[in-house]
Scaffold this motif. Structure first.
Motif, PDB file in Angstrom:
ATOM      1  N   LEU A   6       0.814  -1.221   0.000  1.00  0.00           N
ATOM      2  CA  LEU A   6       0.000   0.000   0.000  1.00  0.00           C
ATOM      3  C   LEU A   6       0.848   1.272   0.000  1.00  0.00           C
ATOM      4  O   LEU A   6       0.317   2.381   0.002  1.00  0.00           O
ATOM      5  N   LEU A   7       2.156   1.085   0.001  1.00  0.00           N
ATOM      6  CA  LEU A   7       3.048   2.245   0.088  1.00  0.00           C
ATOM      7  C   LEU A   7       3.098   3.028  -1.231  1.00  0.00           C
ATOM      8  O   LEU A   7       3.507   2.496  -2.259  1.00  0.00           O
ATOM      9  N   PRO A   8       2.690   4.294  -1.191  1.00  0.00           N
ATOM     10  CA  PRO A   8       2.769   5.110  -2.409  1.00  0.00           C
ATOM     11  C   PRO A   8       4.157   5.721  -2.562  1.00  0.00           C
ATOM     12  O   PRO A   8       4.868   5.920  -1.573  1.00  0.00           O
ATOM     13  N   SER A  43      -2.536   9.328  -4.676  1.00  0.00           N
ATOM     14  CA  SER A  43      -2.805   9.955  -3.384  1.00  0.00           C
ATOM     15  C   SER A  43      -3.245  11.384  -3.640  1.00  0.00           C
ATOM     16  O   SER A  43      -2.455  12.209  -4.098  1.00  0.00           O
ATOM     17  N   LEU A  44      -4.516  11.633  -3.366  1.00  0.00           N
ATOM     18  CA  LEU A  44      -5.040  12.974  -3.571  1.00  0.00           C
ATOM     19  C   LEU A  44      -5.122  13.653  -2.210  1.00  0.00           C
ATOM     20  O   LEU A  44      -5.961  13.279  -1.387  1.00  0.00           O
ATOM     21  N   PRO A  45      -4.242  14.599  -1.963  1.00  0.00           N
ATOM     22  CA  PRO A  45      -4.208  15.222  -0.637  1.00  0.00           C
ATOM     23  C   PRO A  45      -5.582  15.724  -0.208  1.00  0.00           C
ATOM     24  O   PRO A  45      -6.320  16.265  -1.034  1.00  0.00           O
ATOM     25  N   LYS A  46      -5.913  15.537   1.059  1.00  0.00           N
ATOM     26  CA  LYS A  46      -7.193  15.901   1.680  1.00  0.00           C
ATOM     27  C   LYS A  46      -8.267  14.859   1.415  1.00  0.00           C
ATOM     28  O   LYS A  46      -9.281  14.835   2.084  1.00  0.00           O
ATOM     29  N   ILE A  47      -8.078  14.023   0.415  1.00  0.00           N
ATOM     30  CA  ILE A  47      -9.116  13.052   0.066  1.00  0.00           C
ATOM     31  C   ILE A  47      -8.668  11.629   0.361  1.00  0.00           C
ATOM     32  O   ILE A  47      -9.389  10.849   0.968  1.00  0.00           O
ATOM     33  N   GLY A  48      -7.460  11.321  -0.015  1.00  0.00           N
ATOM     34  CA  GLY A  48      -6.991   9.958   0.149  1.00  0.00           C
ATOM     35  C   GLY A  48      -6.627   9.403  -1.197  1.00  0.00           C
ATOM     36  O   GLY A  48      -6.270  10.152  -2.110  1.00  0.00           O
ATOM     37  N   GLU A  49      -6.745   8.090  -1.322  1.00  0.00           N
ATOM     38  CA  GLU A  49      -6.361   7.477  -2.578  1.00  0.00           C
ATOM     39  C   GLU A  49      -7.575   7.260  -3.472  1.00  0.00           C
ATOM     40  O   GLU A  49      -8.665   7.000  -2.995  1.00  0.00           O
ATOM     41  N   VAL A  69     -14.201  17.187  -8.367  1.00  0.00           N
ATOM     42  CA  VAL A  69     -15.615  17.151  -7.992  1.00  0.00           C
ATOM     43  C   VAL A  69     -15.797  17.022  -6.495  1.00  0.00           C
ATOM     44  O   VAL A  69     -14.840  16.821  -5.752  1.00  0.00           O
ATOM     45  N   PHE A  86       2.118  11.469  -5.091  1.00  0.00           N
ATOM     46  CA  PHE A  86       2.369  10.114  -4.588  1.00  0.00           C
ATOM     47  C   PHE A  86       1.396   9.147  -5.248  1.00  0.00           C
ATOM     48  O   PHE A  86       0.208   9.437  -5.375  1.00  0.00           O
ATOM     49  N   ARG A 228     -15.614   2.006  -7.115  1.00  0.00           N
ATOM     50  CA  ARG A 228     -14.957   2.556  -5.940  1.00  0.00           C
ATOM     51  C   ARG A 228     -13.923   1.550  -5.459  1.00  0.00           C
ATOM     52  O   ARG A 228     -14.182   0.348  -5.442  1.00  0.00           O
ATOM     53  N   SER A 230     -10.547   1.131  -2.432  1.00  0.00           N
ATOM     54  CA  SER A 230      -9.673   1.719  -1.425  1.00  0.00           C
ATOM     55  C   SER A 230      -8.267   1.162  -1.550  1.00  0.00           C
ATOM     56  O   SER A 230      -7.315   1.794  -1.144  1.00  0.00           O
ATOM     57  N   CYS A 231      -8.142  -0.071  -2.073  1.00  0.00           N
ATOM     58  CA  CYS A 231      -6.813  -0.691  -2.032  1.00  0.00           C
ATOM     59  C   CYS A 231      -6.252  -1.022  -3.413  1.00  0.00           C
ATOM     60  O   CYS A 231      -5.062  -0.958  -3.617  1.00  0.00           O
TER      61      CYS A 231
ATOM     62  N   PHE C  74      -0.151   4.901   7.329  1.00  0.00           N
ATOM     63  CA  PHE C  74       1.038   5.726   7.098  1.00  0.00           C
ATOM     64  C   PHE C  74       0.899   7.042   7.847  1.00  0.00           C
ATOM     65  O   PHE C  74      -0.213   7.520   8.064  1.00  0.00           O
ATOM     66  N   THR C 244     -10.166   3.355   3.071  1.00  0.00           N
ATOM     67  CA  THR C 244      -8.969   4.116   3.421  1.00  0.00           C
ATOM     68  C   THR C 244      -9.268   5.605   3.269  1.00  0.00           C
ATOM     69  O   THR C 244      -9.950   6.008   2.332  1.00  0.00           O
ATOM     70  N   ASP C 246      -7.619   9.802   4.308  1.00  0.00           N
ATOM     71  CA  ASP C 246      -6.515  10.601   4.822  1.00  0.00           C
ATOM     72  C   ASP C 246      -7.026  11.598   5.843  1.00  0.00           C
ATOM     73  O   ASP C 246      -8.089  12.178   5.677  1.00  0.00           O
ATOM     74  N   ILE C 248      -5.772  14.991   7.610  1.00  0.00           N
ATOM     75  CA  ILE C 248      -4.734  16.020   7.496  1.00  0.00           C
ATOM     76  C   ILE C 248      -4.597  16.722   8.839  1.00  0.00           C
ATOM     77  O   ILE C 248      -5.568  17.268   9.356  1.00  0.00           O
ATOM     78  N   ARG C 258      -2.647   8.417   6.916  1.00  0.00           N
ATOM     79  CA  ARG C 258      -3.542   7.599   6.083  1.00  0.00           C
ATOM     80  C   ARG C 258      -3.957   6.424   6.939  1.00  0.00           C
ATOM     81  O   ARG C 258      -3.124   5.748   7.528  1.00  0.00           O
ATOM     82  N   MET C 273     -19.009   6.649  -5.824  1.00  0.00           N
ATOM     83  CA  MET C 273     -17.788   7.240  -6.378  1.00  0.00           C
ATOM     84  C   MET C 273     -17.929   8.751  -6.437  1.00  0.00           C
ATOM     85  O   MET C 273     -19.031   9.291  -6.337  1.00  0.00           O
TER      86      MET C 273
END
Lengths: 263, 341, 349
Positions: A6-8, A43-49, A69, A86, A228, A230-231, C74, C244, C246, C248, C258, C273
């Motif tokens: 799972l490491l980006p 990896s979308l910052p504030k959102i996750g993957e 969106v 990432f 959708r 997550s992994c 993470f 999963t 994140d 912040i 994460r 989605m």
């Protein structure tokens, strides 16, 4: 200790291109041997993957088209060339490009469904000697949602293209859903060929049925599912349909399989 | 028949005058509205033997038996002696002498309660148990007091229309790590209660200010992230009443107090009533007494000697909203007599 | 090898074990149940063996010990994603046969599905050892026998709780040394051999039949009954889905975490989605998805066994009294009916 799947990893952004009001294409540095139709977890910052298909690839780079969106807009849209994104991947089963070679190819894409087929189209645009005829039928909702304008324009030179907008009347575009224009593809004259259909579920469903009506055998049809995730590695369960995991066995499916994936 | 009947005396023994001359309705107490079902045969016996065969589910959850003739009242009182002993003394622990004179007082009315958590999935407290404890505090007082106990802020017990409405609250506690951010509690709180929950960074945040303590979050939580603090808390409403002149809904007096506080507050009611009524126990709704004394004096007296728990909140003022069928109710003549004219 | 020992001695051994293991067992959280004045029984670390609730079924399974409800993956800065860590303490878990069998299903999902292992699961799973708890006669919602998960040999210790002493079987050599001073007796644990509840599994043998199963009217009934709360999936020992996200810490610095939390296929947003697209919009469809996952899909994919182990916690926890065991039996009846109709159609042609 097993390796952390799972490491980006960081990738340098080479260029960013705004496609529409909401869609941006990020070109990132990567030497990965991604295949046409595969996707990455970005990896979308504030959102996750989020799973994002490779919308183009080249020597040392990959492109991803991301839609801005939702109420929570990712900080990814604040990034600039030189910043790092990432990601991990590539994941999933690609389009069987080798099987397509030296036959005819019909690509029918709707809306953001153009992104996952774009790299395949670009490949055959660059390698016209590896394909006979390419029929590319692309539909967008309206003028504001037209993606990859430059490529659409370029493709006209080597492919049989039909571009259509659901509602708007715009020069160079037909009007109506893609299914309305399917009849212009000379299926009855094709012999060795494959059909790719990518778009919203309803569009894929109806387009595939219509293709079958035109006599296209099921095994010649390829679709790509968006689900959708997550992994992206068969653990999180979100993309499961029946006993099938879209991240593992998809996102590209032959229609013989796809027709039995019921939600 | 005898036309010389002391209606008031009979009333104090819980016999209510009938429109039929010489007939009365006995109102038997059932604190909290729950008794063993076997007592119903006793009710039936009274109704069939001395009453008119009917039985009324009393508005305050009394077992009411109409049509009892004046001359049969001594027999009925002898018959209910054991019931009074078993319910009032044995079950509730009321400190009273049980005689053959029937109920000794009517001032403190039967304590009403919803079924509470002996049955209800929404209830936060055992209303029956609390009603019985309260019975011990208020009975047999000649001073009028109406109490209703509700298991949760839904207030099916209509505590809002009693002198004291006591509402069971759940102080729910949140286990951050057990929460999966499914938002079911947010939806439940918004739908059933005050919408004090919201999402932040995939987890839940609560605006504790306006939580009504209903416990819906704990009911709906799939993982047990929301659970009730096992300590029971209560809201106390005061001054609610029905009536011909000025019905009004009770207002929040105490919030998040413990059972100990509730019992001590109710215990102070008799002294407060005695002061306001100058030791004459007449029938007046509690709200009128609070009006007479003024809220601040009421608060001072009712909280006398009460050790409030740290979580407790006390009303600084009460904004009554009466329905004034009789207008200018709060206006009084300067010298007690309305001037001619 | 079996031993008989007092609760006092067992607690001394527990102390020794706790130098190397965190010891988890179903424990009572008084007054913390769903309804007021009810208790919650779930897993937690114990300080004494008397804390183990062995005569009631726990509301939640032990899966949360090796698949935590909230698990940091993470910690990230602008420059790197650093993997979260766990300590070296082993995990010793008091568990019932159904749960131990259920964890094998989790192993399949996390370690075998796809061609890679989930290292977060692996790092906790490798540390886990089990203390088998006998079930006596079991409980009214159990159907472990129907699912073949009433027995197991995958345990290090087994224990029988008697009023004034305990019987312990030591199966794992590594634990022998803790019991060297104890009185040896013959003891092997007994397993439940019948449940009040029997479940008949549907035999879906063609995709045509599966399609008909999807379209069954019975699922629609649950549109009004099921509240989509996800209590069944949270209680299930074999539900392994997660989401999963994140967190912040500081929006400007892009420093954060994460993590993953349990997800439920009963929840409306399970398939949602970003573009607004989603699947299985009704509770009935979602319950169908869950049912088929537990008694069809998983086995179709991994062959060996069904996913459901018949612990019955979903039935215990459903606030709307929807019985999963009943759903399975109804489904089996419907499948039989569909097969009969199909064979009559063939015969009639």
């Amino acid at each position: 200790m097993s390796t952390n799947i799972l490491l980006p990893r960081p990738h340098r952004i080479l260029a960013i291109n705004q496609e529409t009001e909401h869609e941006y294409t990020f070109r990132v540095e990567s030497g990965a041997a991604a295949k046409h139709g595969q996707f990455y977890q970005l990896s979308l910052p504030k959102i996750g993957e989020a799973p994002i298909s490779v919308s183009a690839m080249g020597d040392g780079w990959l492109e991803f088209t991301i839609r801005k969106v939702g109420k929570l807009t990712s900080e990814v849209f604040r990034l600039r060339p030189g910043d790092r994104l990432f990601m991990r991947g590539p994941y999933g089963k690609p389009f069987p490009i080798d099987d397509f070679k030296h036959g005819d190819l019909v690509v029918i894409a709707g809306g953001t469904g153009v992104a996952p087929v774009r790299s395949t189209l670009r490949y055959f645009y660059e390698h016209p000697e590896e394909i006979k005829e390419v029929y590319f039928l692309a539909g967008f909702r309206d003028e504001g949602s037209i993606l990859f304008r430059a490529d659409l324009e370029r493709f006209k030179a080597r492919f049989h293209t039909i571009y259509t907008l659901d509602r708007d009347r715009v020069d160079g575009f037909e009007t109506g859903l893609v299914t309305r224009h399917l009849g212009r593809i000379p299926f009855s004259t094709l012999t060795r060929y494959h059909v790719i259909i990518v778009g919203p579920p309803v569009m894929m469903h109806h387009t595939a049925l219509k293709c079958l009506e035109y006599g296209v055998p099921e095994e010649k049809i390829w679709v790509s599912f968006e689900r959708r995730m997550s992994c992206a590695v068969g653990k999180c369960g979100h993309c499961k349909i029946n006993e099938t995991y879209v991240c593992l066995e998809g996102p590209v499916f032959n229609y013989t399989k796809a027709k039995e994936l019921w939600d | 028949m005898n036309h010389d009947l002391d209606i008031k005396k009979l009333r104090n023994h819980c016999y209510r005058q009938s429109k039929v001359p010489g007939e009365f309705m006995l109102q038997m107490r059932a604190p909290g509205g729950v008794i063993e079902a076997r007592y119903l045969s006793l009710v039936q016996h009274i109704a069939d033997t001395w009453g008119n065969g009917l039985f009324h589910l009393g508005m305050r959850q009394t077992l009411s038996i109409p049509g009892i003739k004046y001359e049969d009242i001594p027999a009925v009182n002898r018959y209910i002696k054991q019931y009074i002993q078993e319910i009032e003394v044995d079950l509730c622990g009321v400190d009273m002498e049980v005689t053959e004179e029937g109920y000794p007082a009517i001032g403190a009315r039967n304590i009403m309660a919803c079924i509470g958590n002996i049955h209800c999935i929404k209830a936060n407290i055992n209303t029956t148990a609390l009603a019985r404890k309260l019975e011990r505090v208020i009975y047999p007082s000649p001073y009028h007091i109406k109490i209703s106990v509700a298991g949760c802020p839904n207030d099916c017990a209509k505590g809002h229309f009693n002198d004291f409405g006591i509402i069971g609250l759940a102080k729910t506690e949140y286990d951050y790590d057990r929460c999966i951010g499914c938002k079911k509690c947010i939806e439940a709180c918004a739908k059933h209660a005050t919408g004090v929950l919201s999402m932040e960074n995939g987890k839940i945040v609560k605006d504790t200010c306006c939580c009504v303590g209903c416990g819906e979050c704990a009911l709906v939580c799939p993982t047990g992230a929301w659970t009730r603090n096992p300590t029971k808390f209560y809201r106390v409403l005061i001054g609610g009443r029905t009536g011909k002149q000025t019905p009004r809904m009770g207002k929040l007096f105490l919030n998040w107090v413990t059972e100990e506080v509730v019992l001590r507050v109710i215990k102070n009611w008799e002294d407060f009533s005695a002061e306001v009524l100058e030791h004459k126990p007449v029938y007046l709704h509690g709200g009128h007494l609070i009006d007479r004394a003024g809220y601040n004096r009421f608060k001072e007296m009712i909280l006398k000697g009460v050790q409030l728990n740290p979580e407790a909140m006390v009303a600084q003022r009460i904004l009554w909203t009466e329905t004034e069928y009789r207008s200018n109710f709060n206006v009084r003549p300067v010298n007690g007599v309305r001037a001619e004219g | 090898m079996g031993y008989s020992l007092s609760y006092g001695r067992m607690n001394e051994i527990l102390k020794e074990l706790q130098q190397n293991y965190r010891v988890y067992a179903p424990r009572r959280w008084a007054g913390r149940g769903r309804y007021s004045d009810t208790d919650l029984i779930r897993y937690g670390e114990i300080a004494a063996v008397e804390e183990v609730v062995h005569d009631e079924k726990s509301d939640f399974s032990p899966k949360e010990i090796i698949f935590p409800i909230t698990q940091p993956l993470f910690y990230f800065t602008e420059d790197e994603y650093r993997e979260s860590r766990v300590d070296d303490q082993g995990l010793l878990i008091f568990a019932r046969p159904c749960d131990i069998n259920g964890i094998r299903r989790l192993d399949t999902m996390f370690l075998k599905n796809g061609d890679s292992e989930d290292s977060y699961y692996r790092r906790l799973r490798d540390k886990a050892r089990f203390v088998l708890m006998e079930c006596g006669t079991g409980w009214d919602t159990c159907f472990c026998v129907s699912m073949g998960s009433n027995r197991t040999s995958d345990y290090s210790l087994a224990v029988r709780f008697l009023p004034d002493h305990l019987l312990v079987e030591v199966r794992d050599e590594a634990f022998k040394r803790y019991f060297s001073q104890e009185r040896e007796v013959e003891f092997t644990p007994e397993f439940v051999t019948s449940n009040p509840r029997t479940v008949r599994l549907p035999e879906i043998d063609s995709s045509g039949l599966l399609r008909k199963v999807y379209d069954l009217e019975m699922w629609k009934e649950y549109n009004s009954r099921c509240q989509s709360c996800g209590a069944c999936t949270a209680a299930c020992i074999t539900c392994s889905c997660f989401t999963t996200s994140d967190l912040i810490y500081n929006e400007n610095a892009r420093v954060g975490e994460r993590r993953r939390v349990w997800a439920s296929c009963l929840h409306e947003d399970f398939t949602a989605m970003a573009g607004g697209l989603g699947f299985r919009a009704t509770p009935g469809e979602r319950l169908r998805f869950r049912t088929l996952h537990k008694v069809y899909d998983y086995k179709a994919r991994f062959k060996e066994e069904q996913m459901c182990v018949g612990c019955g916690r979903c039935d215990d926890r459903c606030p709307e009294f929807i019985s999963f065991a009943t759903i399975i039996n109804r489904l089996s009846d419907e499948v039989e009916r569909l097969k009969k109709e199909a064979s009559q159609e063939v015969a009639g042609q």
